[in-house]
Design a protein around this motif. Sequence first.
Motif, PDB file in Angstrom:
ATOM      1  N   ASN A  77       0.846  -1.184   0.000  1.00  0.00           N
ATOM      2  CA  ASN A  77       0.000   0.000   0.000  1.00  0.00           C
ATOM      3  C   ASN A  77       0.885   1.239   0.000  1.00  0.00           C
ATOM      4  OD1 ASN A  77       0.409  -0.793   3.017  1.00  0.00           O
ATOM      5  ND2 ASN A  77      -0.161   1.361   3.075  1.00  0.00           N
ATOM      6  N   TYR A  78       0.355   2.302  -0.544  1.00  0.00           N
ATOM      7  CA  TYR A  78       1.047   3.590  -0.471  1.00  0.00           C
ATOM      8  C   TYR A  78       0.001   4.695  -0.481  1.00  0.00           C
ATOM      9  CZ  TYR A  78       0.522   4.030  -5.607  1.00  0.00           C
ATOM     10  OH  TYR A  78       0.023   4.119  -6.886  1.00  0.00           O
ATOM     11  N   PHE A  79       0.433   5.906  -0.144  1.00  0.00           N
ATOM     12  CA  PHE A  79      -0.512   7.015  -0.155  1.00  0.00           C
ATOM     13  C   PHE A  79       0.192   8.299  -0.559  1.00  0.00           C
ATOM     14  CE2 PHE A  79       1.154   7.032   4.172  1.00  0.00           C
ATOM     15  CZ  PHE A  79       1.301   8.378   4.488  1.00  0.00           C
ATOM     16  N   CYS A  80      -0.608   9.204  -1.106  1.00  0.00           N
ATOM     17  CA  CYS A  80      -0.133  10.538  -1.474  1.00  0.00           C
ATOM     18  C   CYS A  80      -1.015  11.556  -0.744  1.00  0.00           C
ATOM     19  CB  CYS A  80      -0.248  10.771  -2.976  1.00  0.00           C
ATOM     20  SG  CYS A  80       0.717   9.613  -3.992  1.00  0.00           S
ATOM     21  N   TRP A  81      -0.384  12.641  -0.318  1.00  0.00           N
ATOM     22  CA  TRP A  81      -1.180  13.645   0.381  1.00  0.00           C
ATOM     23  C   TRP A  81      -0.473  14.986   0.343  1.00  0.00           C
ATOM     24  CZ3 TRP A  81      -1.164  16.458   5.131  1.00  0.00           C
ATOM     25  CH2 TRP A  81       0.072  16.448   5.798  1.00  0.00           C
ATOM     26  N   GLY A  82      -1.209  16.050   0.670  1.00  0.00           N
ATOM     27  CA  GLY A  82      -0.644  17.391   0.707  1.00  0.00           C
ATOM     28  C   GLY A  82      -1.725  18.429   0.461  1.00  0.00           C
ATOM     29  N   VAL A  83      -1.317  19.683   0.382  1.00  0.00           N
ATOM     30  CA  VAL A  83      -2.269  20.763   0.123  1.00  0.00           C
ATOM     31  C   VAL A  83      -2.784  20.666  -1.302  1.00  0.00           C
ATOM     32  CG1 VAL A  83      -2.613  23.263   0.107  1.00  0.00           C
ATOM     33  CG2 VAL A  83      -1.146  22.214   1.847  1.00  0.00           C
ATOM     34  N   THR A  84      -1.896  20.310  -2.247  1.00  0.00           N
ATOM     35  CA  THR A  84      -2.287  20.014  -3.623  1.00  0.00           C
ATOM     36  C   THR A  84      -1.518  18.772  -4.068  1.00  0.00           C
ATOM     37  OG1 THR A  84      -0.541  21.297  -4.716  1.00  0.00           O
ATOM     38  CG2 THR A  84      -2.565  22.483  -4.104  1.00  0.00           C
ATOM     39  N   LEU A  85      -1.981  18.149  -5.130  1.00  0.00           N
ATOM     40  CA  LEU A  85      -1.298  16.963  -5.645  1.00  0.00           C
ATOM     41  C   LEU A  85       0.095  17.314  -6.151  1.00  0.00           C
ATOM     42  CD1 LEU A  85      -1.438  13.951  -6.313  1.00  0.00           C
ATOM     43  CD2 LEU A  85      -2.471  14.558  -8.503  1.00  0.00           C
ATOM     44  N   ASN A  86       0.223  18.469  -6.805  1.00  0.00           N
ATOM     45  CA  ASN A  86       1.506  18.863  -7.378  1.00  0.00           C
ATOM     46  C   ASN A  86       2.550  19.204  -6.322  1.00  0.00           C
ATOM     47  OD1 ASN A  86       0.574  18.529  -9.988  1.00  0.00           O
ATOM     48  ND2 ASN A  86      -0.086  20.661 -10.192  1.00  0.00           N
ATOM     49  N   THR A  87       2.115  19.729  -5.191  1.00  0.00           N
ATOM     50  CA  THR A  87       3.064  20.133  -4.144  1.00  0.00           C
ATOM     51  C   THR A  87       3.124  19.127  -2.995  1.00  0.00           C
ATOM     52  OG1 THR A  87       1.371  21.442  -2.994  1.00  0.00           O
ATOM     53  CG2 THR A  87       2.691  22.569  -4.671  1.00  0.00           C
ATOM     54  N   GLY A  88       2.351  18.046  -3.100  1.00  0.00           N
ATOM     55  CA  GLY A  88       2.315  17.050  -2.033  1.00  0.00           C
ATOM     56  C   GLY A  88       3.437  16.036  -2.153  1.00  0.00           C
ATOM     57  N   ALA A  89       3.272  14.925  -1.434  1.00  0.00           N
ATOM     58  CA  ALA A  89       4.292  13.874  -1.417  1.00  0.00           C
ATOM     59  C   ALA A  89       3.601  12.516  -1.426  1.00  0.00           C
ATOM     60  CB  ALA A  89       5.178  14.004  -0.182  1.00  0.00           C
ATOM     61  N   CYS A  90       4.293  11.527  -2.013  1.00  0.00           N
ATOM     62  CA  CYS A  90       3.795  10.156  -2.033  1.00  0.00           C
ATOM     63  C   CYS A  90       4.763   9.264  -1.275  1.00  0.00           C
ATOM     64  CB  CYS A  90       3.651   9.651  -3.471  1.00  0.00           C
ATOM     65  SG  CYS A  90       2.352  10.486  -4.424  1.00  0.00           S
ATOM     66  N   TYR A  91       4.222   8.273  -0.579  1.00  0.00           N
ATOM     67  CA  TYR A  91       5.033   7.381   0.249  1.00  0.00           C
ATOM     68  C   TYR A  91       4.757   5.943  -0.141  1.00  0.00           C
ATOM     69  CZ  TYR A  91       5.300  11.648   2.976  1.00  0.00           C
ATOM     70  OH  TYR A  91       5.488  12.946   3.362  1.00  0.00           O
ATOM     71  N   SER A  92       5.804   5.200  -0.441  1.00  0.00           N
ATOM     72  CA  SER A  92       5.675   3.802  -0.829  1.00  0.00           C
ATOM     73  C   SER A  92       5.474   2.932   0.408  1.00  0.00           C
ATOM     74  CB  SER A  92       6.908   3.353  -1.608  1.00  0.00           C
ATOM     75  OG  SER A  92       8.070   3.503  -0.810  1.00  0.00           O
ATOM     76  N   HIS A  93       5.328   1.647   0.184  1.00  0.00           N
ATOM     77  CA  HIS A  93       5.085   0.687   1.253  1.00  0.00           C
ATOM     78  C   HIS A  93       6.190   0.761   2.312  1.00  0.00           C
ATOM     79  CE1 HIS A  93       3.094  -2.953   2.748  1.00  0.00           C
ATOM     80  NE2 HIS A  93       4.283  -3.413   3.036  1.00  0.00           N
ATOM     81  N   GLN A  94       5.803   0.855   3.572  1.00  0.00           N
ATOM     82  CA  GLN A  94       6.757   0.926   4.676  1.00  0.00           C
ATOM     83  C   GLN A  94       6.544  -0.247   5.612  1.00  0.00           C
ATOM     84  OE1 GLN A  94       9.099   3.297   5.002  1.00  0.00           O
ATOM     85  NE2 GLN A  94       8.446   4.479   3.214  1.00  0.00           N
ATOM     86  N   ASP A  95       7.640  -0.748   6.221  1.00  0.00           N
ATOM     87  CA  ASP A  95       7.536  -1.886   7.137  1.00  0.00           C
ATOM     88  C   ASP A  95       6.948  -1.497   8.486  1.00  0.00           C
ATOM     89  OD1 ASP A  95      10.641  -3.307   5.920  1.00  0.00           O
ATOM     90  OD2 ASP A  95       8.572  -3.694   5.323  1.00  0.00           O
ATOM     91  N   ALA A  96       7.195  -0.277   8.929  1.00  0.00           N
ATOM     92  CA  ALA A  96       6.718   0.154  10.245  1.00  0.00           C
ATOM     93  C   ALA A  96       5.192   0.206  10.276  1.00  0.00           C
ATOM     94  CB  ALA A  96       7.294   1.516  10.591  1.00  0.00           C
ATOM     95  N   ASN A  97       4.616  -0.175  11.395  1.00  0.00           N
ATOM     96  CA  ASN A  97       3.163  -0.139  11.562  1.00  0.00           C
ATOM     97  C   ASN A  97       2.839   0.193  13.018  1.00  0.00           C
ATOM     98  OD1 ASN A  97       0.471  -0.407  10.714  1.00  0.00           O
ATOM     99  ND2 ASN A  97       0.361  -2.489  11.487  1.00  0.00           N
ATOM    100  N   PRO A  98       2.288   1.377  13.311  1.00  0.00           N
ATOM    101  CA  PRO A  98       1.927   2.422  12.357  1.00  0.00           C
ATOM    102  C   PRO A  98       3.152   3.196  11.866  1.00  0.00           C
ATOM    103  CG  PRO A  98       1.497   3.172  14.572  1.00  0.00           C
ATOM    104  CD  PRO A  98       1.929   1.739  14.701  1.00  0.00           C
ATOM    105  N   TRP A  99       2.938   4.005  10.837  1.00  0.00           N
ATOM    106  CA  TRP A  99       4.026   4.793  10.263  1.00  0.00           C
ATOM    107  C   TRP A  99       3.507   6.192   9.967  1.00  0.00           C
ATOM    108  CZ3 TRP A  99       4.807   7.240   5.511  1.00  0.00           C
ATOM    109  CH2 TRP A  99       6.134   7.653   5.259  1.00  0.00           C
ATOM    110  N   THR A 100       4.293   7.224  10.337  1.00  0.00           N
ATOM    111  CA  THR A 100       3.894   8.621  10.146  1.00  0.00           C
ATOM    112  C   THR A 100       4.692   9.255   9.019  1.00  0.00           C
ATOM    113  OG1 THR A 100       3.358   8.826  12.497  1.00  0.00           O
ATOM    114  CG2 THR A 100       3.632  10.865  11.262  1.00  0.00           C
ATOM    115  N   SER A 101       3.998   9.977   8.150  1.00  0.00           N
ATOM    116  CA  SER A 101       4.644  10.613   7.007  1.00  0.00           C
ATOM    117  C   SER A 101       5.753  11.561   7.461  1.00  0.00           C
ATOM    118  CB  SER A 101       3.616  11.373   6.168  1.00  0.00           C
ATOM    119  OG  SER A 101       3.015  12.401   6.922  1.00  0.00           O
TER     120      SER A 101
END
Length: 237
Positions: A77-101
């Motif tokens: 799983n991965y997610f993207c977030w931010g104020v806008t899509l162009n200025t935001g960030a995407c994060y690939s699958h991480q082993d930590a659970n939970p994990w903070t951007s």
Amino acid sequence: MKKLLLSFTILMSGLTFAQDIEIYHEGSTTDISGTTVFGSGDADEMKYYMGIKNNTNQDLALTIKRLRIEETAGTENYFCWGVTLNTGACYSHQDANPWTSIDEFTFSAGTVGILYSYHVPNGNYGIAKYRYYVMSDDVALDSIDVQYNNVLSVKQSKPTNIVVYPNPANDILNVSIENLPTEGSITIYDIAGKVVSTTAIRNGKNQVNVTALNAGVYFYTIRSNKDIIETKKLMIQ
């Protein structure tokens, strides 16, 4: 008569916080924070797009914490977030659970940003559920649960004909099935993905007693051996 209040509690499976933040399905203005929503897509990638609104009259510096509640082995799983899509960030699958951007973004008063959730099956099938917390200074302001139900139909020489009725159901759920290759089963899950009932089925008419289930939203999965034939939503009233 079934307990409607309890079913409402089940639907509100995420945590509910003060309304500093509102979460919307992209293109909607209905607040869905604190609930469970369902992503969709295909065998390559499933997704759910959301908007995050700063509902205060001041700037908020925000991060996202992702918790894996349920996961199918071999998926990502991965997610993207931010104020806008162009200025935001995407994060690939991480082993930590939970994990903070890692990145923190400042949302001005009234700003609506984006939160895009993705699930990658990698050829694996099952249920995956992720909770996304909107965080400010390590404090959770709100949350949303995103569930993915990824299933595979069985390859057969003759199609399996399935009729499940009534839906909504009250006391008895009828399962009429033809051309089932082997004896199978029907499993009912609640909105949180917990198994609440499993019943053996075979060709012909089968009956499942659902009297003990509280009114609300469920999912059923029909299997032949380990192969999933059908998964659909089920309403209990």
